[in-house]
Scaffold this motif. Structure first.
Motif, mmCIF file in Angstrom:
data_model
loop_
_atom_site.group_PDB
_atom_site.id
_atom_site.type_symbol
_atom_site.label_atom_id
_atom_site.label_comp_id
_atom_site.label_asym_id
_atom_site.label_seq_id
_atom_site.Cartn_x
_atom_site.Cartn_y
_atom_site.Cartn_z
ATOM 1 N N PHE A 186 12.732 7.504 -23.800
ATOM 2 C CA PHE A 186 11.928 8.317 -23.226
ATOM 3 C C PHE A 186 10.488 8.493 -23.239
ATOM 4 O O PHE A 186 9.796 9.059 -22.502
ATOM 5 C CB PHE A 186 12.130 9.834 -24.130
ATOM 6 N N ARG A 187 10.001 7.249 -23.771
ATOM 7 C CA ARG A 187 8.510 6.735 -23.584
ATOM 8 C C ARG A 187 8.351 6.397 -22.304
ATOM 9 O O ARG A 187 8.601 5.385 -21.755
ATOM 10 C CB ARG A 187 8.046 5.728 -24.808
ATOM 11 N N GLY A 188 7.362 6.948 -21.396
ATOM 12 C CA GLY A 188 7.312 6.665 -20.087
ATOM 13 C C GLY A 188 7.002 7.760 -19.220
ATOM 14 O O GLY A 188 6.854 8.787 -19.492
ATOM 15 N N GLY A 189 7.285 7.381 -18.001
ATOM 16 C CA GLY A 189 7.397 8.687 -16.926
ATOM 17 C C GLY A 189 7.596 8.288 -15.772
ATOM 18 O O GLY A 189 8.026 6.994 -15.380
ATOM 19 N N PHE A 190 7.697 9.470 -14.714
ATOM 20 C CA PHE A 190 8.286 9.091 -13.365
ATOM 21 C C PHE A 190 7.003 9.020 -12.371
ATOM 22 O O PHE A 190 6.184 9.701 -12.449
ATOM 23 C CB PHE A 190 9.140 10.216 -12.951
ATOM 24 N N ILE A 191 7.053 8.028 -11.547
ATOM 25 C CA ILE A 191 6.508 8.098 -10.168
ATOM 26 C C ILE A 191 7.341 8.554 -9.067
ATOM 27 O O ILE A 191 8.096 7.958 -8.862
ATOM 28 C CB ILE A 191 5.671 6.918 -10.154
ATOM 29 N N LEU A 192 6.853 9.521 -8.333
ATOM 30 C CA LEU A 192 7.630 10.036 -7.321
ATOM 31 C C LEU A 192 6.869 10.127 -6.163
ATOM 32 O O LEU A 192 5.672 9.903 -5.920
ATOM 33 C CB LEU A 192 8.124 11.350 -7.577
ATOM 34 N N CYS A 249 9.804 7.132 3.430
ATOM 35 C CA CYS A 249 10.431 6.993 2.043
ATOM 36 C C CYS A 249 10.123 5.613 1.684
ATOM 37 O O CYS A 249 9.659 5.047 0.378
ATOM 38 C CB CYS A 249 11.758 7.504 1.961
ATOM 39 N N VAL A 250 10.472 4.550 2.337
ATOM 40 C CA VAL A 250 10.514 3.144 1.999
ATOM 41 C C VAL A 250 8.984 2.759 1.826
ATOM 42 O O VAL A 250 8.745 2.135 0.835
ATOM 43 C CB VAL A 250 11.035 2.294 3.291
ATOM 44 N N ARG A 251 8.148 3.142 2.532
ATOM 45 C CA ARG A 251 6.602 2.814 2.445
ATOM 46 C C ARG A 251 6.273 3.415 1.066
ATOM 47 O O ARG A 251 5.318 2.840 0.516
ATOM 48 C CB ARG A 251 5.710 3.405 3.811
ATOM 49 N N GLY A 252 6.555 4.665 0.933
ATOM 50 C CA GLY A 252 6.258 5.320 -0.228
ATOM 51 C C GLY A 252 6.816 4.267 -1.626
ATOM 52 O O GLY A 252 5.914 4.442 -2.504
ATOM 53 N N LEU A 253 7.776 4.025 -1.615
ATOM 54 C CA LEU A 253 8.397 2.969 -2.687
ATOM 55 C C LEU A 253 7.572 1.946 -2.810
ATOM 56 O O LEU A 253 7.250 1.442 -3.836
ATOM 57 C CB LEU A 253 10.014 2.880 -2.597
ATOM 58 N N GLN A 254 7.298 1.359 -1.671
ATOM 59 C CA GLN A 254 6.452 0.043 -1.639
ATOM 60 C C GLN A 254 5.096 0.453 -2.269
ATOM 61 O O GLN A 254 4.447 -0.464 -3.080
ATOM 62 C CB GLN A 254 6.325 -0.665 -0.380
ATOM 63 N N LEU A 255 4.538 1.775 -2.145
ATOM 64 C CA LEU A 255 3.267 1.840 -2.585
ATOM 65 C C LEU A 255 3.515 2.080 -4.026
ATOM 66 O O LEU A 255 2.475 1.930 -4.885
ATOM 67 C CB LEU A 255 2.658 3.059 -1.737
ATOM 68 N N ILE A 256 4.630 2.810 -4.518
ATOM 69 C CA ILE A 256 4.718 3.039 -6.029
ATOM 70 C C ILE A 256 4.590 1.653 -6.797
ATOM 71 O O ILE A 256 4.224 1.396 -7.727
ATOM 72 C CB ILE A 256 5.913 3.720 -6.129
ATOM 73 N N GLU A 257 5.291 0.690 -6.016
ATOM 74 C CA GLU A 257 5.342 -0.641 -6.690
ATOM 75 C C GLU A 257 3.955 -1.176 -7.049
ATOM 76 O O GLU A 257 3.611 -1.731 -7.924
ATOM 77 C CB GLU A 257 6.026 -1.500 -5.766
ATOM 78 N N ASN A 258 3.053 -1.020 -5.968
ATOM 79 C CA ASN A 258 1.740 -1.677 -5.993
ATOM 80 C C ASN A 258 0.834 -0.658 -7.074
ATOM 81 O O ASN A 258 0.331 -1.227 -7.948
ATOM 82 C CB ASN A 258 0.995 -1.094 -4.711
#
Length: 573
Positions: A399-405, A444-453
């Motif tokens: 549970f240690r961590g977080g979500f990036i959405l 959505c795809v571009r957002g996921l790629q940004l989350i990776e960065n």
């Protein structure tokens, strides 16, 4: 004239005052509907004491008598609503007395609608952010009155959140990933990275739209709780257009009551029952697609095929990032507003389910229906139960961590709403058609790629394991450690497939009574008289990164405009 109206509520507040306790304000005008007279009369009847209905009723009460009918109860004294640490408890409560009513769209995504005075502001994640200047212009709103109405709301419910390490790392990671400029703390909707407002104060207490009732004139406002409106009444005899003149509602014991408008051309019924409730009640009252109403044996007042059309829900997709370091408990505080139509936000930490020892993922818990372990159509009660059981068996370190959405702006994909039956307390059927428009999927795809960065940024490095790449995070199974995502035979899940399979709601659904289709620019229902709709069902797109600030603003904004119109008519007469 508008400036006088804007100052008036403050004078009323100073003269009358309100008694506050640890359980909230003691509103003298708030009653159980069981105490309502069998027949009553008012200048305005507001249906729905939610995010728009509360500020609207408070404003109208400055110069008219107002009845506010709320199907739920009071938010005050309920710790599951009040405390940030208890977020999710109300959403996971499936009892009939819950402030949240679960519904499942025909797409298979589990969602929730509010059933409490204060509406969605009582059960949401608390983020407060205004609509953009472009949105205000497109809506045809008066920019000056919009800003004054936002400030009226913000004096009561909006705060600057405390920024701790994990949220700060997300903010700095967004900037490092190119989501610039750094706009600092602001309520404004600006491209770049910002810290937004929150309706949780510095002690973690939630403030809601119900708190805006402190602006009301208590001598002119009546609030009835557990008052379920079944029908809007129309007069048609001898008229070219039907005119709304009353409502039928039932109390918690099932007893019927009727409320009517006082005689006069200025008096109105205003629907503020939300994106599901408002189109549903219009249909139940005889305004909607004729064939659909006939199929439910509903007498037709007006054949209006656009009622219930244009339903949208902003899709949310999230990635869990396990952390080698402890993280704070936080809901949404930071947002990256991109130029390509995706908003990046984050939540972190372990939610102890309102002080109990049950571990939880907060706004991403299967307990509240946010299940991405399986694709939407497979999110059955059995799947939810299995996910909850698996979650509760996990080690604490998981549970240690977080979500990036990410949330898709708009969206462009739309659906529709239809009646299941004639009971207003039952959920209608609603379809949102997530990602049917290719532009939504590309965002959505571009957002996921940004989350990776962001995850791979230097700023975020203290909160990531170096060996976990984005593909590894996407393909984690429920047992290792957490991502709770669908299992595919292929090792590498495409981002497009990830978007479709893991789509959840961020509870920002809207439409069904859209401006220009069902209502006009002043929110009057087209084709009938003395009836308006003022809530998120009128939106073409969800405003800003979170709609609650704008929905509260709209209640105040339209209250001022309606009173101004009322005063102008009185002056002419």
């Amino acid at each position: 004239m508008l400036s006088i109206l804007l100052r008036f509520p403050v004078i009323i507040l100073l003269f009358h005052g309100f008694c506050w306790s640890e359980e909230g304000p003691n509103y003298s005008f708030m009653h159980q509907a069981t105490s309502a007279p069998r027949i009553s009369y008012y200048d305005y009847i507001v249906i729905g004491g939610g995010t728009a209905g509360c500020p609207l009723a408070a404003t109208l009460s400055q110069n008219a008598t107002v009845l506010l009918l709320e199907r739920g109860g009071s938010p005050y004294g309920n710790p599951n609503i009040t405390h940030l640490s208890a977020f999710g408890r109300a959403l996971s409560d499936l009892s009939h007395s819950s402030p949240s009513q679960r519904f499942i769209s025909e797409d298979g995504v589990i969602n929730a609608r509010a059933r409490v005075l204060g509406g969605g502001s009582c059960i949401n994640a608390g983020f407060y952010s205004r609509a953009s200047a472009d949105y205000v212009r497109a809506a045809g709103w008066d920019a000056r009155l919009v800003n004054e109405s936002y400030r009226w709301v913000e004096k009561v419910v909006a705060f600057q959140p405390p920024m701790q390490q994990w949220q700060s790392a997300v903010r700095d990671g967004l900037l490092e990933a190119g989501v610039e400029p750094n706009n600092g703390f602001t309520y404004e909707h600006l491209v770049g990275t910002k810290v937004g407002g929150t309706i949780f104060d510095g002690e973690g207490r939630r403030h809601t739209a119900a708190d805006l009732l402190k602006y009301a004139n208590p001598k002119r406002l009546t609030v009835m709780l557990h008052a379920s409106v079944h029908k809007i009444l129309f007069r048609t005899k001898g008229r070219k257009r039907a005119i709304a003149h009353g409502v039928v509602f039932r109390d918690s014991l099932g007893h019927k009551h009727k409320a009517y408008l006082n005689r006069g051309p200025k008096n109105e019924i205003i629907l503020s029952a939300g994106a599901l409730g408002s189109p549903q009640l219009l249909m139940l009252s005889g305004l909607g697609p004729a064939d659909h109403l006939k199929a439910h044996n509903i007498s037709i007042v007006l054949d209006q095929p656009l009622v219930g059309q244009g339903m949208s829900d902003n899709p949310m997709n999230a990635i869990f990032v396990p952390s080698p370091s402890p993280v704070e408990v936080s809901l949404i505080q930071v947002v990256g507003i991109t130029t390509f139509g995706s908003y990046i936000e984050a939540a972190s930490g372990e939610n102890f389910a309102g002080g109990t020892t049950q571990r939880d993922f907060g706004m991403f818990s299967p307990k509240i229906g946010q299940l991405s372990t399986v694709p939407p159509k497979q999110r059955t009660e059995e799947a939810l139960a299995q996910a909850i059981k698996s979650m509760e068996s996990l080690e604490p370190a998981v549970f240690r961590g977080g979500f990036i959405l990410e949330k898709i702006t708009g969206p462009i994909s739309t659906g529709h709403l239809a009646l299941r039956n004639k009971n207003p307390n039952d959920n209608p059927s609603v379809t949102f058609n997530y990602f049917t428009h290719p532009q939504d999927l590309r965002r959505c795809v571009r957002g996921l790629q940004l989350i990776e960065n962001v995850v791979e940024s230097r700023a975020f490095s203290p909160f990531r394991y170096d060996y976990l790449s984005l593909p590894a995070l996407l393909n984690m199974t429920a047992a290792a450690p957490v991502n709770l995502l669908p299992r595919h035979a292929n090792v590498s899940t495409s981002l497009e497939q990830f978007c479709r399979d893991t789509v959840m709601t961020i509870w920002h659904y809207h439409g069904g009574c859209r401006m220009g289709r069902v209502v006009d620019a002043e929110y009057r229902v087209r084709g009938v008289d003395a009836l308006r709709v003022v809530d998120g069902s009128t939106f073409h797109y969800s405003p800003g990164t979170n709609p609650q600030a704008t929905v509260m603003m709209l209640g105040r904004y339209m209250g001022v405009r309606i009173l101004s119109e009322r005063l102008e008519r009185s002056r002419r007469n």
